[in-house]
Scaffold this motif. Sequence first.
Motif, PDB file in Angstrom:
ATOM      1  N   SER A 294     -19.573   2.226   2.134  1.00 56.72           N
ATOM      2  CA  SER A 294     -18.361   2.378   1.327  1.00 56.72           C
ATOM      3  C   SER A 294     -18.591   3.344   0.167  1.00 56.72           C
ATOM      4  O   SER A 294     -17.750   4.208  -0.118  1.00 56.72           O
TER       5      SER A 294
ATOM      6  N   ILE B  97      -4.140  -5.243  -2.211  1.00 56.74           N
ATOM      7  CA  ILE B  97      -5.557  -5.543  -2.010  1.00 56.74           C
ATOM      8  C   ILE B  97      -5.783  -7.050  -1.910  1.00 56.74           C
ATOM      9  O   ILE B  97      -6.590  -7.515  -1.092  1.00 56.74           O
TER      10      ILE B  97
ATOM     11  N   TYR C 129      -5.310   4.416   0.352  1.00 51.21           N
ATOM     12  CA  TYR C 129      -4.290   3.394   0.577  1.00 51.21           C
ATOM     13  C   TYR C 129      -3.682   3.525   1.970  1.00 51.21           C
ATOM     14  O   TYR C 129      -3.472   2.521   2.666  1.00 51.21           O
TER      15      TYR C 129
ATOM     16  N   ASN D 289      -5.539   0.782   8.947  1.00 45.46           N
ATOM     17  CA  ASN D 289      -6.673   0.010   9.453  1.00 45.46           C
ATOM     18  C   ASN D 289      -6.368  -1.473   9.513  1.00 45.46           C
ATOM     19  O   ASN D 289      -6.716  -2.159  10.483  1.00 45.46           O
ATOM     20  N   LEU D 290      -5.725  -1.972   8.470  1.00 44.54           N
ATOM     21  CA  LEU D 290      -5.399  -3.396   8.426  1.00 44.54           C
ATOM     22  C   LEU D 290      -4.409  -3.756   9.527  1.00 44.54           C
ATOM     23  O   LEU D 290      -4.556  -4.787  10.194  1.00 44.54           O
TER      24      LEU D 290
ATOM     25  N   TYR E 230       0.830  -1.206   0.000  1.00 45.67           N
ATOM     26  CA  TYR E 230       0.000   0.000   0.000  1.00 45.67           C
ATOM     27  C   TYR E 230       0.865   1.257   0.000  1.00 45.67           C
ATOM     28  O   TYR E 230       0.628   2.203  -0.768  1.00 45.67           O
TER      29      TYR E 230
ATOM     30  N   CYS F 151     -10.732   0.560  -1.580  1.00 50.02           N
ATOM     31  CA  CYS F 151      -9.486   0.446  -2.348  1.00 50.02           C
ATOM     32  C   CYS F 151      -9.700  -0.337  -3.634  1.00 50.02           C
ATOM     33  O   CYS F 151      -9.170   0.029  -4.698  1.00 50.02           O
TER      34      CYS F 151
ATOM     35  N   SER G 218     -11.628  -2.353   8.417  1.00 50.30           N
ATOM     36  CA  SER G 218     -10.662  -2.876   7.456  1.00 50.30           C
ATOM     37  C   SER G 218     -11.356  -3.423   6.217  1.00 50.30           C
ATOM     38  O   SER G 218     -10.868  -3.252   5.089  1.00 50.30           O
TER      39      SER G 218
ATOM     40  N   SER H  13      -6.281   2.345   4.536  1.00 47.30           N
ATOM     41  CA  SER H  13      -6.420   0.887   4.567  1.00 47.30           C
ATOM     42  C   SER H  13      -5.222   0.226   5.226  1.00 47.30           C
ATOM     43  O   SER H  13      -5.371  -0.754   5.957  1.00 47.30           O
TER      44      SER H  13
ATOM     45  N   GLY I 142     -12.354  -0.496   4.128  1.00 44.79           N
ATOM     46  CA  GLY I 142     -11.173  -0.003   3.429  1.00 44.79           C
ATOM     47  C   GLY I 142     -10.820  -0.860   2.231  1.00 44.79           C
ATOM     48  O   GLY I 142     -10.446  -0.355   1.166  1.00 44.79           O
ATOM     49  N   PHE I 143     -10.955  -2.174   2.381  1.00 42.99           N
ATOM     50  CA  PHE I 143     -10.694  -3.109   1.280  1.00 42.99           C
ATOM     51  C   PHE I 143     -11.637  -2.834   0.104  1.00 42.99           C
ATOM     52  O   PHE I 143     -11.207  -2.768  -1.053  1.00 42.99           O
TER      53      PHE I 143
ATOM     54  N   HIS J  82      -4.592  -8.069   1.426  1.00 39.37           N
ATOM     55  CA  HIS J  82      -5.563  -7.520   2.378  1.00 39.37           C
ATOM     56  C   HIS J  82      -6.813  -8.393   2.436  1.00 39.37           C
ATOM     57  O   HIS J  82      -7.308  -8.741   3.518  1.00 39.37           O
TER      58      HIS J  82
END
Length: 264
Positions: free
Chosen positions: A135, A43, A96, A102-103, A13, A76, A69, A99, A72-73, A46
């Motif tokens: 989202s 991604i 990015y 967050n991840l 990312y 992205c 998360s 995410s 965010g996925f 992720h």
Amino acid sequence: MENLLSIIAVVFYFAATCMIVPGLVHSSGIRIKLVFTLAILAISTHGWLISDLIINPNGQNLSILNVASLIGFIICLVLSISMWKTRLWFLLPVVYSFSAINLAAANFLPSTFMTHFEGRIELLIHISIALFAYSTLMIGALYALQLAWLDHQLKSKKSIIINPNLPPLMMVERHLFKIILIGTLLLTATLVTGAIYVDGMFAPPNAHKAVLSFVAWALYCILLWGHYQQGWRGRKVLWLSISGATLLTLAYFGSRFVREIILH
């Protein structure tokens, strides 16, 4: 293994982000194929990791960090695919970075909120629609911020407006209202399926979610009506978009943040 995957995704990312930022700062060319490759690697990793974090032998772990998360996925993935058709270079570093953080938080600061969708397909459908609605409207909020920034640059006659990596103002505006329209339709479906399938939607523990979601839905409807019927643009659109996104964030995450992060 999960820690390693998390680090790999974060590295990809931030590598994609580092390939974009110089083009925004110096108006230089951005290598779209390389950015896309790095983004897809991030991604994919992720998605693999978040599926392991959510799918549990005892049910589904939809903790606040896992849900954030997952959102965010989704964001992205949608924006990365869209980079081939429109210049999203202003937005991609933001999503990015969000995410990646967050991840890492979901993996290294685990929390638990177990649910069970077995035999409750209607609840799974409701939650899936809600995730896509949130989202989509978050993407709309990002577009609104980009639109406001481009408009400010144009009015102040800053040289950055001629950066070839930035999209035309009118194109951003067209995309913004299409996204908000789609998000509002998804939010409408979320509220309808919630009223039908969610037990105790208006009970005290869930009342704030329902009320805030309905208020956000009303704001988005007013925004769309104002634009298509009254020609609203500019600050009204920005503030209504941000207000709606803020209300949805409070509805989706407010009380759970207090319970799972602060109190726990």
